[in-house]
Design an enzyme around this catalytic site. Structure first.
Site, PDB file in Angstrom:
ATOM      1  N   ASP A   1      76.643  34.680  61.781  1.00 22.29           N
ATOM      2  CA  ASP A   1      76.164  33.730  60.354  1.00 22.29           C
ATOM      3  C   ASP A   1      77.591  33.545  59.748  1.00 22.29           C
ATOM      4  OD1 ASP A   1      75.308  33.254  57.745  1.00 22.29           O
ATOM      5  OD2 ASP A   1      73.141  33.682  58.469  1.00 22.29           O
ATOM      6  N   ILE A   2      77.895  32.505  59.011  1.00 24.28           N
ATOM      7  CA  ILE A   2      79.043  32.601  58.328  1.00 24.28           C
ATOM      8  C   ILE A   2      78.917  32.988  56.774  1.00 24.28           C
ATOM      9  CG2 ILE A   2      80.140  30.712  59.788  1.00 24.28           C
ATOM     10  CD1 ILE A   2      79.098  28.646  57.759  1.00 24.28           C
TER      11      ILE A   2
ATOM     12  N   GLN B   1      63.946  29.891  52.978  1.00 25.22           N
ATOM     13  CA  GLN B   1      64.178  29.001  54.356  1.00 25.22           C
ATOM     14  C   GLN B   1      65.280  28.183  53.886  1.00 25.22           C
ATOM     15  OE1 GLN B   1      61.457  27.519  56.890  1.00 25.22           O
ATOM     16  NE2 GLN B   1      63.177  27.116  58.754  1.00 25.22           N
TER      17      GLN B   1
ATOM     18  N   HIS C   1      65.010  30.040  63.495  1.00 24.42           N
ATOM     19  CA  HIS C   1      65.940  31.145  64.057  1.00 24.42           C
ATOM     20  C   HIS C   1      65.538  32.567  63.457  1.00 24.42           C
ATOM     21  CE1 HIS C   1      66.602  29.532  59.718  1.00 24.42           C
ATOM     22  NE2 HIS C   1      67.080  30.524  59.391  1.00 24.42           N
TER      23      HIS C   1
ATOM     24  N   HIS D   1      67.174  36.032  61.897  1.00 22.40           N
ATOM     25  CA  HIS D   1      68.392  36.669  61.408  1.00 22.40           C
ATOM     26  C   HIS D   1      68.462  38.276  62.256  1.00 22.40           C
ATOM     27  CE1 HIS D   1      69.236  34.145  57.808  1.00 22.40           C
ATOM     28  NE2 HIS D   1      68.119  33.853  58.236  1.00 22.40           N
TER      29      HIS D   1
END
Ligand code: 5GP
Ligand code: ZN
Length: 141
Positions: free
Chosen positions: A33-34, A96, A102, A104
């Site tokens: 995750d960026i 969201q 997805h 996490h």
């Protein structure tokens, strides 16, 4: 397998947007995750485009669960957190922000006081890249 040309995660799967990839199989992709909530925060996404938990197929969510188990174990070994949460959001009220299913994988530290809505703050890309490479090498697939 369904795709949405306007979806950022479908673009990542297609390779049209880069990511720090850590694991991939036929049905799932995992990458860093960026905007990490904590060091080592990564995502496991289905290759099938489904907006949320209500839309995702049983096969795709099963594959995502298997990949998350594998990825979390390696993140645990490489990053060495005090714990890991799996988090999954459905709908704006759940914060969201990307409407493609997805999970996490969120490393936790004792006392980090991470809130459910942790906010999106860009991380140090060099650090994320390095950690992604380390995790990918440790997974080895
Ligand atoms: P959500 O808010 O839907 O639960 O989680 C979406 C996650 O995707 C966020 O944590 C956000 O940082 C991450 N994200 C959004 N765009 C990108 C991107 O282009 N690359 C990566 N690696 N992560 C992204
Ligand atoms: Zn998508």
């Amino acid at each position: 397998m369904s795709k949405d040309p306007d979806c950022i995660f479908c673009k990542i799967i297609a390779g049209d947007i880069p990511c720090f990839r850590i694991y991939e199989d036929e049905d799932t992709l995992a990458f860093m995750d960026i905007n990490p909530a904590n060091e080592g925060h990564c995502l496991v996404i289905t290759k099938e485009h489904a907006a949320n938990l209500y839309k995702v197929s049983d096969a795709a969510i099963s594959a995502a669960a298997r990949s998350a188990k594998k990825v979390a174990a390696v993140v645990n070994a490489v990053v060495g957190p005090d714990g890991i949460n799996l988090v999954q959001a459905n709908g704006e009220g759940a914060e969201q922000s990307v409407f493609h299913f997805h999970l996490h994988v969120m490393p936790r530290r004792i006392g980090d006081e991470l809130k459910m809505n942790w906010g999106h703050h860009p991380g140090d890309m060099e650090r994320i890249k390095a950690l992604g490479e380390e995790i990918a090498a440790a997974i080895g697939d």
